[in-house]
Design a protein around this motif. Sequence first.
Motif, mmCIF file in Angstrom:
data_model
loop_
_atom_site.group_PDB
_atom_site.id
_atom_site.type_symbol
_atom_site.label_atom_id
_atom_site.label_comp_id
_atom_site.label_asym_id
_atom_site.label_seq_id
_atom_site.Cartn_x
_atom_site.Cartn_y
_atom_site.Cartn_z
ATOM 1 N N ASN A 134 0.811 -1.262 0.065
ATOM 2 C CA ASN A 134 0.056 0.289 -0.147
ATOM 3 C C ASN A 134 0.852 1.319 0.016
ATOM 4 O OD1 ASN A 134 0.770 0.541 2.672
ATOM 5 N ND2 ASN A 134 -1.027 -0.677 3.481
ATOM 6 N N THR A 136 2.635 2.738 2.293
ATOM 7 C CA THR A 136 2.403 3.572 3.420
ATOM 8 C C THR A 136 3.686 3.589 4.161
ATOM 9 O OG1 THR A 136 1.549 2.214 4.639
ATOM 10 C CG2 THR A 136 0.004 3.746 3.581
ATOM 11 N N ALA A 173 -4.812 5.721 5.278
ATOM 12 C CA ALA A 173 -3.723 6.187 4.436
ATOM 13 C C ALA A 173 -3.538 7.734 3.932
ATOM 14 C CB ALA A 173 -3.396 5.377 3.138
ATOM 15 N N ASP A 174 -2.591 8.354 3.800
ATOM 16 C CA ASP A 174 -2.586 9.812 3.350
ATOM 17 C C ASP A 174 -1.976 9.789 1.891
ATOM 18 O OD1 ASP A 174 -0.625 12.566 3.236
ATOM 19 O OD2 ASP A 174 -2.530 12.871 4.189
ATOM 20 N N ARG A 177 1.245 11.612 0.997
ATOM 21 C CA ARG A 177 2.461 10.794 1.755
ATOM 22 C C ARG A 177 2.726 9.605 0.692
ATOM 23 N NH1 ARG A 177 3.112 8.463 8.008
ATOM 24 N NH2 ARG A 177 5.034 7.553 7.568
ATOM 25 N N VAL A 178 1.675 8.860 0.348
ATOM 26 C CA VAL A 178 1.960 7.669 -0.352
ATOM 27 C C VAL A 178 2.670 7.999 -1.639
ATOM 28 C CG1 VAL A 178 0.948 5.689 -1.451
ATOM 29 C CG2 VAL A 178 0.239 6.344 0.702
#
Length: 363
Positions: A134, A136, A173-174, A177-178
């Motif tokens: 994902n 993260t 999740a952001d 950021r990802v």
Amino acid sequence: MITDALLGPIVRRVKSHSDTSRDSTRSFLSKHLSTIGKVNRFLFRGYSPFEPLALQIETTINCNLRCQHCERTYWPSNHYVDMSFDQFRSIIDQFHYLSVLSLTGIGEGLLNKDIIQMIRYAKSKNIFVSMTTNGTLLNPLINHDIISSGLDELSFSIESADPETYGKIRVGADFNRVIGNIKRFVYMKDNLGSNIPEVVLRTVAMKHTIHEIPGLLKLAHDISVKHLMVCPLIYSFKDGLEQPNPEEMKDVYEKSKELAKQLSVNLDWDLVNRGKFTSYKCMVPYYNPYIFREGYVAPCCLVTQRLARDDVIENFTFGNVLEEKYSKIQNNEKFKSFRRKLLSSDPEEIPDICKDCWMLFRG
């Protein structure tokens, strides 16, 4: 041996391509295994004369997100024991013709502390290794470890290029950021002069996200990712999650295909047109079984997403490779009976869990 006669040339060819893109490997396997499938239907009748060429191994069922379309979101939020390196090694060592390995299951693979060691062990056997994340948990140290491990392909799961939509689907999740993590990973890989892992954006197309695919193509281009893989929604774990209808898929596909060409992004579209039922089109239980974190052997990854996990393990697994060798499992009566039914030319005789699977209706 039958294995040597049927698969020897294929294995040698695939292994010689272990440093090339995922597409050449997959297309080569598909071309030859289709022919083997036709032979198997009439000659072996459910008996598997060869070891698997490929495996999907679930190394963890822990995850740090609660994604809208993932079955794990609807489990109790417990922490589960991961597969250990020793268990992983004992599984890999049972498969002498293994050429392709996916380290992707229900959980987030980077949560398993032994994942890099697992990748390196598989690569020491000249196996093409891929995994999905994902995105993260990436940081410079993890990035370096992944790149130096020899991993051939790393897919990032992402359903939207819009931060708000992404956040609703991938809860916890952001988006920014990802995306930053992916960009830094690509930059480090390029800075180290490494051709691998091939970086892929991977999306699950649902009725409410199918229109996001052109945006994901543009995002891939903007962050220097050359591949977008579009996968079907196999099973709905929440009301409101639906597969896109054929008209929507066709319209988006035509637009996306042209856009992908303009952006020089490879579009891997796994949303197939529904064609005529053909049983031998599915050879997955012969060459690419799925192994649960606990060691249970399922016929493929798709069945793991069509029923509750406990139901699949109870009714559609055929043994445990941590308790007995796969060579004993692959032709036990339960596994042979399943494959025999799958080969039937009568759709009504197909195992219930497979009856509506798109693998049997590929156009």
